[in-house]
Design a protein around this motif. Structure first.
Motif, mmCIF file in Angstrom:
data_model
loop_
_atom_site.group_PDB
_atom_site.id
_atom_site.type_symbol
_atom_site.label_atom_id
_atom_site.label_comp_id
_atom_site.label_asym_id
_atom_site.label_seq_id
_atom_site.Cartn_x
_atom_site.Cartn_y
_atom_site.Cartn_z
ATOM 1 N N GLY A 191 0.817 -1.197 0.000
ATOM 2 C CA GLY A 191 0.000 0.000 0.000
ATOM 3 C C GLY A 191 0.853 1.250 0.000
ATOM 4 O O GLY A 191 2.083 1.192 -0.091
ATOM 5 N N SER A 192 0.211 2.406 0.118
ATOM 6 C CA SER A 192 0.928 3.679 0.120
ATOM 7 C C SER A 192 1.729 3.818 1.412
ATOM 8 O O SER A 192 1.389 3.205 2.433
ATOM 9 N N PRO A 193 2.803 4.612 1.391
ATOM 10 C CA PRO A 193 3.615 4.781 2.603
ATOM 11 C C PRO A 193 2.806 5.218 3.819
ATOM 12 O O PRO A 193 2.968 4.658 4.907
ATOM 13 N N LEU A 194 1.917 6.204 3.649
ATOM 14 C CA LEU A 194 1.155 6.698 4.796
ATOM 15 C C LEU A 194 0.123 5.695 5.268
ATOM 16 O O LEU A 194 -0.197 5.629 6.459
ATOM 17 N N ASP A 195 -0.419 4.883 4.346
ATOM 18 C CA ASP A 195 -1.367 3.853 4.751
ATOM 19 C C ASP A 195 -0.671 2.816 5.622
ATOM 20 O O ASP A 195 -1.198 2.383 6.646
ATOM 21 N N LEU A 196 0.548 2.420 5.223
ATOM 22 C CA LEU A 196 1.298 1.458 6.026
ATOM 23 C C LEU A 196 1.712 2.062 7.370
ATOM 24 O O LEU A 196 1.776 1.355 8.372
ATOM 25 N N TYR A 197 2.004 3.353 7.375
ATOM 26 C CA TYR A 197 2.406 4.024 8.611
ATOM 27 C C TYR A 197 1.235 4.130 9.585
ATOM 28 O O TYR A 197 1.374 3.838 10.774
ATOM 29 N N HIS A 198 0.070 4.554 9.081
ATOM 30 C CA HIS A 198 -1.086 4.766 9.951
ATOM 31 C C HIS A 198 -1.878 3.492 10.217
ATOM 32 O O HIS A 198 -2.482 3.349 11.293
ATOM 33 N N ASN A 199 -1.905 2.574 9.236
ATOM 34 C CA ASN A 199 -2.750 1.390 9.365
ATOM 35 C C ASN A 199 -1.994 0.107 9.026
ATOM 36 O O ASN A 199 -2.345 -0.607 8.080
ATOM 37 N N PRO A 200 -0.950 -0.219 9.768
ATOM 38 C CA PRO A 200 -0.230 -1.475 9.512
ATOM 39 C C PRO A 200 -1.150 -2.659 9.769
ATOM 40 O O PRO A 200 -1.967 -2.639 10.689
ATOM 41 N N SER A 201 -1.005 -3.704 8.959
ATOM 42 C CA SER A 201 -1.888 -4.866 9.105
ATOM 43 C C SER A 201 -1.472 -5.758 10.267
ATOM 44 O O SER A 201 -2.286 -6.530 10.771
ATOM 45 N N ASN A 202 -0.223 -5.670 10.682
ATOM 46 C CA ASN A 202 0.248 -6.533 11.764
ATOM 47 C C ASN A 202 1.448 -5.898 12.465
ATOM 48 O O ASN A 202 1.937 -4.845 12.063
ATOM 49 N N LYS A 203 1.920 -6.575 13.486
ATOM 50 C CA LYS A 203 3.017 -6.041 14.289
ATOM 51 C C LYS A 203 4.308 -5.928 13.483
ATOM 52 O O LYS A 203 5.082 -4.990 13.668
ATOM 53 N N PHE A 204 4.549 -6.887 12.572
ATOM 54 C CA PHE A 204 5.775 -6.850 11.782
ATOM 55 C C PHE A 204 5.852 -5.564 10.960
ATOM 56 O O PHE A 204 6.873 -4.866 10.964
ATOM 57 N N VAL A 205 4.772 -5.225 10.259
ATOM 58 C CA VAL A 205 4.753 -4.005 9.439
ATOM 59 C C VAL A 205 4.860 -2.774 10.326
ATOM 60 O O VAL A 205 5.609 -1.836 10.024
ATOM 61 N N ALA A 206 4.140 -2.770 11.437
ATOM 62 C CA ALA A 206 4.179 -1.629 12.355
ATOM 63 C C ALA A 206 5.577 -1.381 12.878
ATOM 64 O O ALA A 206 6.022 -0.230 13.001
ATOM 65 N N GLY A 207 6.303 -2.449 13.177
ATOM 66 C CA GLY A 207 7.645 -2.305 13.702
ATOM 67 C C GLY A 207 8.678 -1.979 12.655
ATOM 68 O O GLY A 207 9.737 -1.430 12.966
ATOM 69 N N PHE A 208 8.370 -2.288 11.392
ATOM 70 C CA PHE A 208 9.351 -2.049 10.332
ATOM 71 C C PHE A 208 9.202 -0.665 9.703
ATOM 72 O O PHE A 208 10.190 -0.043 9.333
ATOM 73 N N ILE A 209 7.972 -0.195 9.587
ATOM 74 C CA ILE A 209 7.722 1.115 8.967
ATOM 75 C C ILE A 209 7.718 2.185 10.052
ATOM 76 O O ILE A 209 6.933 2.136 10.994
ATOM 77 N N GLY A 210 8.582 3.158 9.885
ATOM 78 C CA GLY A 210 8.706 4.235 10.855
ATOM 79 C C GLY A 210 10.101 4.240 11.454
ATOM 80 O O GLY A 210 10.697 3.188 11.693
ATOM 81 N N SER A 211 10.651 5.432 11.679
ATOM 82 C CA SER A 211 11.987 5.552 12.240
ATOM 83 C C SER A 211 12.016 6.724 13.223
ATOM 84 O O SER A 211 11.676 7.848 12.844
ATOM 85 N N PRO A 212 12.391 6.472 14.483
ATOM 86 C CA PRO A 212 12.738 5.189 15.099
ATOM 87 C C PRO A 212 11.555 4.228 15.099
ATOM 88 O O PRO A 212 10.418 4.638 14.927
ATOM 89 N N LYS A 213 11.816 2.942 15.345
ATOM 90 C CA LYS A 213 10.773 1.939 15.255
ATOM 91 C C LYS A 213 9.775 2.079 16.401
ATOM 92 O O LYS A 213 10.069 2.673 17.448
ATOM 93 N N MET A 214 8.601 1.513 16.185
ATOM 94 C CA MET A 214 7.518 1.589 17.164
ATOM 95 C C MET A 214 7.892 0.879 18.467
ATOM 96 O O MET A 214 8.596 -0.124 18.468
ATOM 97 N N ASN A 215 7.392 1.430 19.586
ATOM 98 C CA ASN A 215 7.526 0.787 20.887
ATOM 99 C C ASN A 215 6.375 -0.202 21.096
ATOM 100 O O ASN A 215 5.238 0.066 20.684
#
Length: 378
Positions: free
Chosen positions: A225-249
């Motif tokens: 999906g689009s960068p902002l869609d993955l940033y705001h609405n990750p489908s799972n923990k793996f995507v949430a932790g990978f997209i974004g810098s620094p990584k999600m807590n």
């Protein structure tokens, strides 16, 4: 330009072992899109790119480029241009000759070659460098020559395999801008591989997130999906932790209250946090993981701070315009990004505010609950 469609594509290097590198890859890349394959080492992103180029066989599934079935078509006939991590320039040829060499092999006439090389040099800012040999070029200039060598072929699809990984930080930023400008200039279909999610976020129209394949998984394509869609609405923990810098807590907890658009989580530390998440598919008492991005944490006196967390500071990095505070919360590493310098030092206890709108929530299978609000920190 051309579209690229992959249907149920699978790659297995040793069928006797039945261990796939890629499984059930379904992608529909439209003409003119800039698509980035991103993921950790070993997830198969370069392998997938090489399958599109024809440098790797497809174990099963179907690949089409520009509406034509390509599984068995040799690389030279696919009309794709590939730029590798290594520049692979001919050291005895100057810039002009390096870019023209492939066209000479195709026995094109001199006038056509000159037009194509001149046009590519103009686009890439290489006109003053055409007489130089590769040894007289910087790393960024060499990479532009490698890109120019692909441009002159006028491919229907450009394939980039981690082209900036050999450059220093400043050159990477500069070349990112050059590649983004190139895409706008040519309006071409580009598929780009990187392990750097910052490159992915800044360059891509859409991002393909790949993960190392688990034996029981249906696919290692985690989200597209689009960068902002993955940033705001990750489908799972793996995507949430990978997209974004620094990584999600991430913090462990249990659901203690479930509403239509909000829920409450009791963390292992005993703190209660409210999250703007639709958790109705779960039930009270379920184990969950709370996710909160470092940039979304706020001071405890901020009007959006409906929850609080505290932890011991491990390291504080003051960078001038912003600060990163690395702390331990409930036995886990936890990062706070602040807009300006925070007066804390190693060993201090820091309390931060948690906005409900900024929270993410994941169930015991690491799938995301739908968020009911987006948060823009002010």
């Amino acid at each position: 330009m051309a579209d690229v469609i992959l249907k149920n594509v699978r790659k297995n290097y040793d069928p006797a072992v039945l261990k796939d590198t890629l499984r059930n890859i379904e992608l529909n890349i439209k003409e003119g899109e800039f698509i980035v394959f991103v993921g950790p080492s070993g997830c198969g992103k370069s392998t997938l790119l090489r399958m599109i180029a024809g440098l790797e066989d497809i174990t099963s599934g179907e690949l089409s480029i520009g509406g034509k079935y390509m599984n068995d078509v040799p690389p030279v006939e696919r009309n794709v241009g590939m730029v590798f991590q290594s520049y692979a320039l001919y050291p005895h040829m100057n810039v002009y000759e390096n870019m023209a060499f492939g066209l000479k092999l195709k026995k094109m006439d001199k006038e056509t070659i000159h037009k194509r090389v001149s046009r590519a040099a103009e686009i890439l800012g290489l006109v003053p460098l055409l007489e130089r040999k590769p040894k007289a070029l910087s790393g960024g200039q060499r990479q532009r020559v490698a890109i120019g060598r692909s441009i002159v072929q006028q491919p229907s699809v450009f394939l980039f395999d981690e082209p900036l990984s050999n450059l220093d930080a400043a050159l990477r930023v500069k070349m990112r801008i050059e590649i983004a400008k190139l895409h706008k200039e040519l309006n071409s279909t580009i598929i780009y591989v990187t392990h750097d999610q910052v490159e992915a976020m800044t360059l891509a129209d859409k991002i393909v997130v790949l993960s190392p394949l688990k034996e029981s998984a249906e696919s290692n394509l985690e989200q597209y999906g689009s960068p902002l869609d993955l940033y705001h609405n990750p489908s799972n923990k793996f995507v949430a932790g990978f997209i974004g810098s620094p990584k999600m807590n991430f913090l462990d907890g249990i659901l203690v209250e479930i509403g239509l658009d909000k829920c409450k989580i009791k963390l292992n530390s005993g703190d209660i946090v409210t999250a703007c998440v639709d958790a109705r598919r779960g039930k009270v008492g379920d184990k969950v993981e709370l996710g909160i991005r470092p940039e979304h944490l706020v001071p405890v006196d901020h009007p959006d701070a409906v929850g609080r967390l505290s932890g011991q500071v491990q390291v504080a990095e003051h960078l001038g315009a912003e600060s990163f505070v690395y702390m331990e919360v409930d036995g886990k590493d936890f990062t706070v990004k602040a807009a300006s310098e925070i007066p804390v030092d190693t060993g201090d206890t820091l309390e931060v505010g948690v906005p409900a709108q900024a929270c993410y929530l994941f169930d015991s299978t690491e799938q995301a609950f739908p968020r009911t609000a987006k948060y823009n920190r002010t």
